[in-house]
Design an enzyme around this catalytic site. Structure first.
Site, PDB file in Angstrom:
ATOM      1  N   LYS A 157       9.025  31.822  34.492  1.00  0.00           N
ATOM      2  CA  LYS A 157       7.786  31.304  35.375  1.00  0.00           C
ATOM      3  C   LYS A 157       8.414  30.117  36.314  1.00  0.00           C
ATOM      4  O   LYS A 157       8.810  29.020  36.060  1.00  0.00           O
ATOM      5  CB  LYS A 157       6.975  30.426  34.371  1.00  0.00           C
ATOM      6  CG  LYS A 157       5.584  30.253  34.894  1.00  0.00           C
ATOM      7  CD  LYS A 157       4.504  30.068  33.799  1.00  0.00           C
ATOM      8  CE  LYS A 157       3.151  29.278  34.350  1.00  0.00           C
ATOM      9  NZ  LYS A 157       2.467  30.209  35.302  1.00  0.00           N
TER      10      LYS A 157
HETATM   11  N1  PMP Z   1       0.896  36.275  34.859  1.00  0.00           N
HETATM   12  C1  PMP Z   1       1.320  35.223  35.639  1.00  0.00           C
HETATM   13  C2  PMP Z   1       1.956  35.730  37.091  1.00  0.00           C
HETATM   14  C3  PMP Z   1       0.996  34.022  35.424  1.00  0.00           C
HETATM   15  O1  PMP Z   1       1.123  33.020  36.492  1.00  0.00           O
HETATM   16  C4  PMP Z   1       0.000  33.819  34.287  1.00  0.00           C
HETATM   17  C5  PMP Z   1       0.016  32.247  34.036  1.00  0.00           C
HETATM   18  N2  PMP Z   1       0.822  31.686  33.374  1.00  0.00           N
HETATM   19  C6  PMP Z   1       0.027  34.772  33.151  1.00  0.00           C
HETATM   20  C7  PMP Z   1       0.204  36.170  33.684  1.00  0.00           C
HETATM   21  C8  PMP Z   1      -0.655  34.428  31.986  1.00  0.00           C
HETATM   22  O2  PMP Z   1       0.306  33.779  31.190  1.00  0.00           O
HETATM   23  P1  PMP Z   1      -0.409  32.595  30.139  1.00  0.00           P
HETATM   24  O3  PMP Z   1      -1.440  33.381  29.359  1.00  0.00           O
HETATM   25  O4  PMP Z   1       0.789  32.396  29.338  1.00  0.00           O
HETATM   26  O5  PMP Z   1      -0.869  31.527  30.884  1.00  0.00           O
END
Ligand code: PMP
Length: 304
Positions: A157
């Site tokens: 991320k």
């Molecule tokens: N995809 C992307 C591109 C994101 O930015 C996020 C948010 N973090 C998610 C999926 C979902 O991830 P999470 O459930 O860990 O927040």
């Protein structure tokens, strides 16, 4: 945004307005920062609990490892700092944003400057609106493609990777939609600009596999577990955009977006045009879990 009292910056609690960095901070120019989005919810007993804190912090350290960044604190320190910050800011419910980034020092894309670490918390309601949570949102396939696995690091991320999400999200918003859905370089559905995506057909739940260019969402992991526990068959498999048009149900998940039904894609009504029974059941269980009302998912909560 609504300010809180303090921000944790490089090991110290500083006043919100004083949490500043230099304009020549490397990450501001080249985007090499790694971050997380986490939520804390009020539980039924009145205490605040952070949802899946350990998994989020582990993903932060994994993201850092992927981009050759060494976070100058052990993971336990950021764990403690997060809890301390929520206490100091006296927030019963909040969104939590840890970020680690290459700071000030030299310039040039490959400079390995000192790593700065920050954690901020603030109140953040429904990301795709309260109405969206209840009635479903309208989404549009983006003209921007989700990154190729050898162009960006899909398991990480990373701040700079969010230019892709920004462009897709703005394009959708400027065209009158609530959110964008990005396809991968082969044309299969990948995910939203900040959410994983799912279809339901004949009671079976489908979502793109982690070999697709999608973030390994922690909400995704939670929702797949909930679905299986509810007796729903889960299939992790690539699907095409028209599969969504003829799905019975469609929804998206993310820490910010929680479990948001999608009622329309590319001006085609999905199912009955209202959140379907599988979506509603999963959404309801997810909200009960984050609020500590589901004993079997208690292990996901770090109670303050
Ligand atoms: N995809 C992307 C591109 C994101 O930015 C996020 C948010 N973090 C998610 C999926 C979902 O991830 P999470 O459930 O860990 O927040």
């Amino acid at each position: 945004m609504q300010k809180a009292d303090k921000i944790w910056l490089d090991g110290k609690l500083v006043n919100w307005d004083e949490a500043r960095v230099h304009v020549l901070t490397h990450a501001l120019h080249y985007g090499v920062g790694v971050f997380e989005g986490i939520r804390a919810y009020k539980t039924d007993g009145g205490r605040t609990a952070v949802f899946r804190l350990r998994e989020h912090l582990q993903r932060l350290y994994d993201s850092a490892h992927i981009v050759l960044m060494e976070i100058p604190f052990p993971i336990e320190r950021l764990h403690e700092a997060t809890l301390e910050l929520i206490r100091v800011n006296r927030q019963a419910e909040c969104y939590i944003r840890p970020i680690a980034f290459f700071g000030y020092g030299s310039m040039g894309v490959g400079a390995l400057n000192p790593v700065q670490v920050c954690i901020a918390t603030w109140p953040w309601g429904a990301y795709l609106s309260e109405e969206g949570l209840k009635k479903g949102i309208r989404a549009k396939i983006s003209s921007f493609t989700r990154m190729h696995v050898n162009v960006q690091m899909v398991r990480a991320k990373v701040s700079g990777q969010y230019v892709n999400s920004f462009l897709a999200n703005r394009e959708a918003a400027m065209s009158g939609y609530d959110e964008a859905i990005l396809l991968d370089t082969e044309g299969y559905v990948a995910e939203g600009s900040g959410e994983n995506i799912y279809t339901v057909k004949d009671g079976v739940l489908y979502t793109p596999p982690l070999s697709s260019p999608v973030l390994a969402g922690i909400t995704r992991d939670s929702v797949l577990r909930i679905a299986r526990d509810l007796g729903v068959t889960v299939v992790e498999q690539k699907f095409t955009r028209d599969t969504m048009y003829i799905a019975d149900e469609l929804f998206m998940t993310g820490t910010a977006a929680e479990v948001t039904p999608v009622r329309e894609v590319d001006n085609r009504r999905i199912g009955a045009g209202v959140p379907g029974p599988v979506t509603k059941k999963i959404q309801d269980t997810y909200f009960r879990a984050v609020h500590g009302e589901e004993p079997r998912y208690r292990e996901w909560l770090t109670v303050l």
